[in-house]
Design a protein around this motif. Structure first.
Motif, PDB file in Angstrom:
ATOM      1  N   VAL A   1      60.621  55.496  81.502  1.00 48.99           N
ATOM      2  CA  VAL A   1      62.056  55.894  81.951  1.00 48.99           C
ATOM      3  C   VAL A   1      61.784  54.176  81.832  1.00 48.99           C
ATOM      4  O   VAL A   1      61.865  53.728  81.111  1.00 48.99           O
ATOM      5  CB  VAL A   1      61.942  55.959  84.220  1.00 48.99           C
ATOM      6  CG1 VAL A   1      61.380  57.043  84.235  1.00 48.99           C
ATOM      7  CG2 VAL A   1      60.838  54.966  84.651  1.00 48.99           C
ATOM      8  N   ARG A   2      63.700  54.220  82.127  1.00 45.96           N
ATOM      9  CA  ARG A   2      64.441  52.751  81.671  1.00 45.96           C
ATOM     10  C   ARG A   2      63.761  51.263  81.929  1.00 45.96           C
ATOM     11  O   ARG A   2      62.909  51.133  81.012  1.00 45.96           O
ATOM     12  CB  ARG A   2      65.564  52.309  82.844  1.00 45.96           C
ATOM     13  CG  ARG A   2      67.019  52.343  82.327  1.00 45.96           C
ATOM     14  CD  ARG A   2      68.274  52.730  82.105  1.00 45.96           C
ATOM     15  NE  ARG A   2      68.964  53.510  82.287  1.00 45.96           N
ATOM     16  CZ  ARG A   2      69.338  52.423  80.932  1.00 45.96           C
ATOM     17  NH1 ARG A   2      69.716  51.605  80.553  1.00 45.96           N
ATOM     18  NH2 ARG A   2      70.198  53.488  80.426  1.00 45.96           N
ATOM     19  N   GLN A   3      62.636  51.551  82.254  1.00 44.74           N
ATOM     20  CA  GLN A   3      62.350  49.696  82.814  1.00 44.74           C
ATOM     21  C   GLN A   3      61.139  50.029  81.987  1.00 44.74           C
ATOM     22  O   GLN A   3      60.213  48.835  82.298  1.00 44.74           O
ATOM     23  CB  GLN A   3      61.513  49.434  84.435  1.00 44.74           C
ATOM     24  CG  GLN A   3      63.415  49.385  85.319  1.00 44.74           C
ATOM     25  CD  GLN A   3      63.633  51.480  85.593  1.00 44.74           C
ATOM     26  OE1 GLN A   3      62.708  52.142  85.125  1.00 44.74           O
ATOM     27  NE2 GLN A   3      64.768  51.436  86.493  1.00 44.74           N
TER      28      GLN A   3
ATOM     29  N   GLY B   1      64.573  67.619  78.592  1.00 45.70           N
ATOM     30  CA  GLY B   1      64.770  66.511  78.548  1.00 45.70           C
ATOM     31  C   GLY B   1      66.113  65.522  77.970  1.00 45.70           C
ATOM     32  O   GLY B   1      67.119  66.306  77.812  1.00 45.70           O
ATOM     33  N   CYS B   2      66.609  64.506  78.005  1.00 47.22           N
ATOM     34  CA  CYS B   2      67.121  64.022  77.782  1.00 47.22           C
ATOM     35  C   CYS B   2      67.334  63.854  75.890  1.00 47.22           C
ATOM     36  O   CYS B   2      66.325  64.499  75.201  1.00 47.22           O
ATOM     37  CB  CYS B   2      66.948  61.948  77.478  1.00 47.22           C
ATOM     38  SG  CYS B   2      67.427  61.829  79.273  1.00 47.22           S
ATOM     39  N   ILE B   3      68.836  64.106  75.181  1.00 43.76           N
ATOM     40  CA  ILE B   3      68.743  65.119  73.720  1.00 43.76           C
ATOM     41  C   ILE B   3      68.928  63.202  73.195  1.00 43.76           C
ATOM     42  O   ILE B   3      68.179  64.039  71.977  1.00 43.76           O
ATOM     43  CB  ILE B   3      69.709  65.986  74.025  1.00 43.76           C
ATOM     44  CG1 ILE B   3      69.528  67.497  74.624  1.00 43.76           C
ATOM     45  CG2 ILE B   3      70.318  65.743  72.502  1.00 43.76           C
ATOM     46  CD1 ILE B   3      68.636  68.025  73.795  1.00 43.76           C
ATOM     47  N   PHE B   4      69.608  62.989  73.517  1.00 42.19           N
ATOM     48  CA  PHE B   4      69.287  61.930  73.136  1.00 42.19           C
ATOM     49  C   PHE B   4      68.948  60.168  73.466  1.00 42.19           C
ATOM     50  O   PHE B   4      68.770  60.299  74.649  1.00 42.19           O
ATOM     51  CB  PHE B   4      71.162  61.311  72.086  1.00 42.19           C
ATOM     52  CG  PHE B   4      72.539  62.183  71.574  1.00 42.19           C
ATOM     53  CD1 PHE B   4      71.727  62.782  70.751  1.00 42.19           C
ATOM     54  CD2 PHE B   4      72.787  62.904  71.987  1.00 42.19           C
ATOM     55  CE1 PHE B   4      72.636  63.306  69.890  1.00 42.19           C
ATOM     56  CE2 PHE B   4      73.687  64.496  72.132  1.00 42.19           C
ATOM     57  CZ  PHE B   4      73.304  64.473  70.398  1.00 42.19           C
ATOM     58  N   LYS B   5      68.923  59.375  72.346  1.00 42.35           N
ATOM     59  CA  LYS B   5      68.452  58.182  72.912  1.00 42.35           C
ATOM     60  C   LYS B   5      69.016  57.264  73.672  1.00 42.35           C
ATOM     61  O   LYS B   5      70.318  57.936  72.956  1.00 42.35           O
ATOM     62  CB  LYS B   5      67.645  57.338  71.857  1.00 42.35           C
ATOM     63  CG  LYS B   5      66.246  58.368  71.201  1.00 42.35           C
ATOM     64  CD  LYS B   5      65.813  56.900  70.052  1.00 42.35           C
ATOM     65  CE  LYS B   5      64.752  57.747  69.375  1.00 42.35           C
ATOM     66  NZ  LYS B   5      64.152  56.939  67.517  1.00 42.35           N
TER      67      LYS B   5
HETATM   68  N1  EPU Z   1      75.217  58.574  84.421  1.00 42.19           N
HETATM   69  C1  EPU Z   1      76.374  58.809  84.260  1.00 42.19           C
HETATM   70  N2  EPU Z   1      76.601  60.395  84.472  1.00 42.19           N
HETATM   71  C2  EPU Z   1      75.996  61.391  83.539  1.00 42.19           C
HETATM   72  C3  EPU Z   1      74.222  60.551  83.260  1.00 42.19           C
HETATM   73  C4  EPU Z   1      73.928  59.441  83.669  1.00 42.19           C
HETATM   74  O1  EPU Z   1      77.448  58.186  84.395  1.00 42.19           O
HETATM   75  O2  EPU Z   1      75.902  62.367  83.279  1.00 42.19           O
HETATM   76  C5  EPU Z   1      74.779  57.471  84.212  1.00 42.19           C
HETATM   77  C6  EPU Z   1      73.899  57.138  86.348  1.00 42.19           C
HETATM   78  O3  EPU Z   1      74.670  57.479  86.946  1.00 42.19           O
HETATM   79  C7  EPU Z   1      73.477  55.574  86.178  1.00 42.19           C
HETATM   80  C8  EPU Z   1      73.643  55.894  84.522  1.00 42.19           C
HETATM   81  O4  EPU Z   1      74.030  56.457  83.799  1.00 42.19           O
HETATM   82  O5  EPU Z   1      74.277  54.789  86.414  1.00 42.19           O
HETATM   83  C9  EPU Z   1      72.084  55.571  83.919  1.00 42.19           C
HETATM   84  O6  EPU Z   1      71.562  56.922  83.873  1.00 42.19           O
HETATM   85  P1  EPU Z   1      70.279  57.313  84.609  1.00 42.19           P
HETATM   86  O7  EPU Z   1      69.667  56.829  85.173  1.00 42.19           O
HETATM   87  O8  EPU Z   1      70.072  58.927  84.735  1.00 42.19           O
HETATM   88  O9  EPU Z   1      69.418  56.834  83.456  1.00 42.19           O
HETATM   89  P2  EPU Z   1      69.184  57.469  81.084  1.00 42.19           P
HETATM   90  O10 EPU Z   1      69.350  55.920  80.947  1.00 42.19           O
HETATM   91  O11 EPU Z   1      70.770  58.354  81.965  1.00 42.19           O
HETATM   92  C10 EPU Z   1      66.850  57.727  80.691  1.00 42.19           C
HETATM   93  C11 EPU Z   1      66.080  58.316  80.413  1.00 42.19           C
HETATM   94  C12 EPU Z   1      65.281  59.223  81.264  1.00 42.19           C
HETATM   95  C13 EPU Z   1      64.609  59.284  82.505  1.00 42.19           C
HETATM   96  C14 EPU Z   1      65.800  57.932  83.282  1.00 42.19           C
HETATM   97  C15 EPU Z   1      65.289  57.298  84.122  1.00 42.19           C
HETATM   98  C16 EPU Z   1      66.119  57.869  77.919  1.00 42.19           C
HETATM   99  C17 EPU Z   1      67.382  58.195  76.824  1.00 42.19           C
HETATM  100  N3  EPU Z   1      66.269  58.219  79.088  1.00 42.19           N
HETATM  101  O12 EPU Z   1      68.251  57.704  81.206  1.00 42.19           O
HETATM  102  O13 EPU Z   1      64.946  59.937  80.318  1.00 42.19           O
HETATM  103  O14 EPU Z   1      64.562  59.794  83.054  1.00 42.19           O
HETATM  104  O15 EPU Z   1      65.996  56.781  82.530  1.00 42.19           O
HETATM  105  O16 EPU Z   1      64.883  56.541  84.725  1.00 42.19           O
HETATM  106  O17 EPU Z   1      66.170  57.264  77.726  1.00 42.19           O
HETATM  107  C18 EPU Z   1      63.479  61.926  78.826  1.00 42.19           C
HETATM  108  O18 EPU Z   1      63.078  60.726  77.707  1.00 42.19           O
HETATM  109  O19 EPU Z   1      64.058  62.578  78.522  1.00 42.19           O
HETATM  110  C19 EPU Z   1      64.413  61.279  79.862  1.00 42.19           C
HETATM  111  C20 EPU Z   1      65.737  62.046  80.595  1.00 42.19           C
END
Ligand code: EPU
Length: 294
Positions: free
Chosen positions: A137-139, A218-222
């Motif tokens: 996850v992020r951190q 899950g997430c499609i893009f980095k």
């Molecule tokens: N956000 C939006 N709209 C969206 C999605 C997100 O505005 O459609 C905003 C959220 O509100 C938040 C910010 O973007 O303020 C970040 O969103 P989120 O916390 O969901 O984290 P992310 O950076 O989009 C990453 C990982 C996820 C992991 C989450 C939770 C990657 C690519 N994604 O997502 O990992 O579950 O953090 O910590 O690194 C994966 O690897 O398959 C995956 C889903």
């Protein structure tokens, strides 16, 4: 005699791969093999090398988009009992075979009052796949916990790589050129109730922001440095955008979902559309996080 006949592990010919993918998309593999142990794995690699047959290693199929044309070659899955062992090594080290599901590791750690893997709660997948791509996850990322990894190279040689030989980056590692056999994770003691609470919190926050039940990868893009790909896609107004049977999640825009009829082609078209729109608006080219086979 056919080369695979000497294997005791499960061998399937022309196996539909959609049933081995969380996306439920994909054609058939010429061979789908679950080797019984190290010897059988080495034998398969030897055959692949000699006959120049491509091979692919699949975990729980939660991060690969597989073409409708299927895969010419051998798909190997390390799901036999030999590769699914998990044990405690000294007080706070857990040794796990690469075929063990992440949720099983979390549970095992919890009942031994070991903390550290809770952040992986709700991520589908095996530890082998998670290590190869440094899932997280992020951190936090799984690589932070690794003490050593035992691998087999493509010549069948087994080696134990200690931390100083391991490189974990953002959703990548230097392990993807090997077959991961097992890993030792360093965890830390905590009260079971506190661990349980953190697991619940991670699951809840994931449930609130992601479609966990839908067919997806899950997430499609980095995430581009310091940004969220999901947020960028959302700001382009692309939530719910559909091509064929594939559509962008209305909950988290970095998830593409399959309504049951999507093809790999639909997904690739949607991915290209996302890249074009995000690039046009933000001058950022999103890079796929998922693997695309072949
Ligand atoms: N956000 C939006 N709209 C969206 C999605 C997100 O505005 O459609 C905003 C959220 O509100 C938040 C910010 O973007 O303020 C970040 O969103 P989120 O916390 O969901 O984290 P992310 O950076 O989009 C990453 C990982 C996820 C992991 C989450 C939770 C990657 C690519 N994604 O997502 O990992 O579950 O953090 O910590 O690194 C994966 O690897 O398959 C995956 C889903």
């Amino acid at each position: 005699m056919n080369w695979w006949k000497r294997l005791e592990g499960r061998v399937k010919l022309r196996e539909p791969l959609k049933s081995h993918s969380t996306f439920r998309i994909g054609g058939s593999a010429d061979f789908f093999i679950e080797p019984k142990d190290l010897e059988e794995l080495r034998f398969i690699l030897g055959y692949a090398k000699k006959s120049r047959t491509p091979f692919f290693v699949i975990g729980s199929g939660s991060n690969v988009l597989i073409s409708e044309d299927g895969l010419k070659g051998i798909v190997i899955r390390l799901s036999a009992a030999y590769f699914r062992q998990i044990s405690l090594k000294r007080a706070d080290f857990v040794e796990t075979g690469s075929g063990v599901a992440l949720n099983r590791i979390i549970l095992f750690a919890k009942i031994h009052s070991l903390s550290g893997v809770e952040f992986l709660s709700g991520i589908p997948g095996t530890i082998g796949g998670a290590l190869a791509m440094n899932a997280g996850v992020r951190q936090r990322n799984i690589g932070d916990l690794v003490e050593n990894v035992t691998i087999m190279d493509y010549n069948g040689k087994v080696k134990r790589l200690t931390r100083k030989y391991l490189r974990f980056g953002y959703r990548n590692s230097n392990l993807s050129r090997y077959i991961i056999l097992s890993a030792v994770l360093r965890l830390s003691k905590d009260r079971e109730a506190c661990i349980e609470k953190r697991i619940r919190e991670y699951l809840l926050s994931r449930k609130e922001s992601q479609d966990l039940k839908a067919k997806s990868l899950g997430c499609i893009f980095k995430n581009p440095q310091g940004l969220s790909a999901g947020r960028l896609i959302d700001l382009c107004g692309l939530k719910d955008k559909r091509i064929g049977g594939a559509y962008i999640s209305g909950k988290h825009a970095n998830f593409i979902l399959n309504n049951g009829k999507a093809t790999a082609g639909d997904v690739l078209k949607l991915m290209r559309l996302i890249q074009e729109r995000v690039n046009r608006k933000f001058k950022i080219m999103l890079e796929p996080e998922i693997k695309i086979w072949p």
